[in-house]
Design a protein around this motif. Sequence first.
Motif, PDB file in Angstrom:
ATOM      1  N   GLU A  20      28.314 -10.988  23.761  1.00 33.92           N
ATOM      2  CA  GLU A  20      27.140 -10.647  24.576  1.00 33.92           C
ATOM      3  C   GLU A  20      26.153 -11.816  24.614  1.00 33.92           C
ATOM      4  O   GLU A  20      25.639 -12.169  25.671  1.00 33.92           O
ATOM      5  N   TYR A  21      25.897 -12.414  23.460  1.00 35.92           N
ATOM      6  CA  TYR A  21      24.976 -13.549  23.368  1.00 35.92           C
ATOM      7  C   TYR A  21      25.471 -14.712  24.233  1.00 35.92           C
ATOM      8  O   TYR A  21      24.702 -15.316  24.974  1.00 35.92           O
ATOM      9  N   ALA A  22      26.740 -15.033  24.116  1.00 37.33           N
ATOM     10  CA  ALA A  22      27.302 -16.152  24.881  1.00 37.33           C
ATOM     11  C   ALA A  22      27.180 -15.906  26.385  1.00 37.33           C
ATOM     12  O   ALA A  22      26.797 -16.806  27.142  1.00 37.33           O
ATOM     13  N   LEU A  23      27.479 -14.703  26.817  1.00 40.08           N
ATOM     14  CA  LEU A  23      27.417 -14.386  28.248  1.00 40.08           C
ATOM     15  C   LEU A  23      25.983 -14.419  28.773  1.00 40.08           C
ATOM     16  O   LEU A  23      25.740 -14.882  29.885  1.00 40.08           O
ATOM     17  N   GLU A  24      25.055 -13.929  27.978  1.00 40.18           N
ATOM     18  CA  GLU A  24      23.658 -13.868  28.415  1.00 40.18           C
ATOM     19  C   GLU A  24      22.946 -15.214  28.328  1.00 40.18           C
ATOM     20  O   GLU A  24      22.106 -15.529  29.161  1.00 40.18           O
ATOM     21  N   ASN A  25      23.272 -16.020  27.324  1.00 40.02           N
ATOM     22  CA  ASN A  25      22.560 -17.270  27.108  1.00 40.02           C
ATOM     23  C   ASN A  25      23.226 -18.500  27.728  1.00 40.02           C
ATOM     24  O   ASN A  25      22.620 -19.563  27.773  1.00 40.02           O
ATOM     25  N   ALA A  75      32.234  -8.199  29.244  1.00 41.24           N
ATOM     26  CA  ALA A  75      32.034  -9.163  30.336  1.00 41.24           C
ATOM     27  C   ALA A  75      31.814  -8.448  31.662  1.00 41.24           C
ATOM     28  O   ALA A  75      30.935  -8.823  32.450  1.00 41.24           O
ATOM     29  N   ASP A  76      32.596  -7.409  31.910  1.00 49.54           N
ATOM     30  CA  ASP A  76      32.471  -6.651  33.155  1.00 49.54           C
ATOM     31  C   ASP A  76      31.091  -6.000  33.276  1.00 49.54           C
ATOM     32  O   ASP A  76      30.504  -5.966  34.358  1.00 49.54           O
ATOM     33  N   ASP A  77      30.561  -5.505  32.164  1.00 51.01           N
ATOM     34  CA  ASP A  77      29.225  -4.903  32.161  1.00 51.01           C
ATOM     35  C   ASP A  77      28.145  -5.897  32.563  1.00 51.01           C
ATOM     36  O   ASP A  77      27.060  -5.516  32.993  1.00 51.01           O
ATOM     37  N   ARG A  78      28.453  -7.177  32.421  1.00 50.11           N
ATOM     38  CA  ARG A  78      27.494  -8.242  32.767  1.00 50.11           C
ATOM     39  C   ARG A  78      27.923  -9.012  34.018  1.00 50.11           C
ATOM     40  O   ARG A  78      27.438 -10.093  34.289  1.00 50.11           O
ATOM     41  N   ASP A  79      28.871  -8.448  34.752  1.00 53.22           N
ATOM     42  CA  ASP A  79      29.400  -9.076  35.971  1.00 53.22           C
ATOM     43  C   ASP A  79      29.865 -10.503  35.725  1.00 53.22           C
ATOM     44  O   ASP A  79      29.583 -11.404  36.513  1.00 53.22           O
ATOM     45  N   ARG A  80      30.581 -10.712  34.637  1.00 52.84           N
ATOM     46  CA  ARG A  80      31.093 -12.034  34.275  1.00 52.84           C
ATOM     47  C   ARG A  80      32.598 -11.964  34.087  1.00 52.84           C
ATOM     48  O   ARG A  80      33.155 -10.912  33.770  1.00 52.84           O
ATOM     49  N   GLU A  81      33.231 -13.095  34.267  1.00 54.57           N
ATOM     50  CA  GLU A  81      34.652 -13.211  33.984  1.00 54.57           C
ATOM     51  C   GLU A  81      34.817 -14.059  32.738  1.00 54.57           C
ATOM     52  O   GLU A  81      34.019 -14.962  32.481  1.00 54.57           O
ATOM     53  N   ILE A  82      35.856 -13.756  31.966  1.00 58.75           N
ATOM     54  CA  ILE A  82      36.150 -14.529  30.766  1.00 58.75           C
ATOM     55  C   ILE A  82      37.637 -14.847  30.744  1.00 58.75           C
ATOM     56  O   ILE A  82      38.437 -14.180  31.405  1.00 58.75           O
ATOM     57  N   GLU A  83      37.976 -15.855  29.983  1.00 57.15           N
ATOM     58  CA  GLU A  83      39.374 -16.168  29.684  1.00 57.15           C
ATOM     59  C   GLU A  83      39.670 -15.605  28.304  1.00 57.15           C
ATOM     60  O   GLU A  83      38.764 -15.479  27.473  1.00 57.15           O
ATOM     61  N   THR A  84      40.934 -15.306  28.030  1.00 53.42           N
ATOM     62  CA  THR A  84      41.327 -14.840  26.709  1.00 53.42           C
ATOM     63  C   THR A  84      42.523 -15.650  26.223  1.00 53.42           C
ATOM     64  O   THR A  84      43.410 -15.980  27.019  1.00 53.42           O
ATOM     65  N   ILE A  85      42.503 -15.968  24.938  1.00 51.39           N
ATOM     66  CA  ILE A  85      43.643 -16.661  24.325  1.00 51.39           C
ATOM     67  C   ILE A  85      43.924 -16.057  22.959  1.00 51.39           C
ATOM     68  O   ILE A  85      43.016 -15.589  22.282  1.00 51.39           O
ATOM     69  N   VAL A  86      45.184 -16.083  22.588  1.00 54.46           N
ATOM     70  CA  VAL A  86      45.623 -15.548  21.307  1.00 54.46           C
ATOM     71  C   VAL A  86      45.987 -16.708  20.394  1.00 54.46           C
ATOM     72  O   VAL A  86      46.702 -17.631  20.805  1.00 54.46           O
ATOM     73  N   GLY A  87      45.503 -16.647  19.174  1.00 54.22           N
ATOM     74  CA  GLY A  87      45.902 -17.607  18.149  1.00 54.22           C
ATOM     75  C   GLY A  87      46.704 -16.885  17.087  1.00 54.22           C
ATOM     76  O   GLY A  87      46.614 -15.667  16.943  1.00 54.22           O
TER      77      GLY A  87
END
Length: 142
Positions: A20-25, A75-87
Amino acid sequence: MLSNVLVPMDDSEHAGRALEYALENHPDADVTVLHVVGVPSMMMGDAVGLTLEEDISEAAAERAEPVFDRALEIADDRDREIETIVGIGHPARNVIDRADDYDTVVIGAHGSDRGRSTRRFLVGNVAETVSKRAPIPVTIVR
């Protein structure tokens, strides 16, 4: 200005707050959520269980799915798109090894192992390790 942000995420409340912090800031940055599976433990349960799978990558992706579902919802709640990766392996090592591809790391203060003092003693706090060893700035979110 930051253009690429890495957010390591598990199923903890702090990890959700970090996203949330990353998306907002960082509204103009590309945000990537990393979930690491096969975490070492005293009994090596998760790590051994993963190695017994026929297709390790597929098994890792399946184990990451609930975390990614939550991340995509945030991300959807903030109208943002994100990438996802698995380690696969140790979370702190995964973050540090990938850090050069990002401008910053935003990580939750405590992961899902917060209450497991034995594990914290043996493995170390992921946020603390990342903040000490990452070659880029790290923001720790409570």
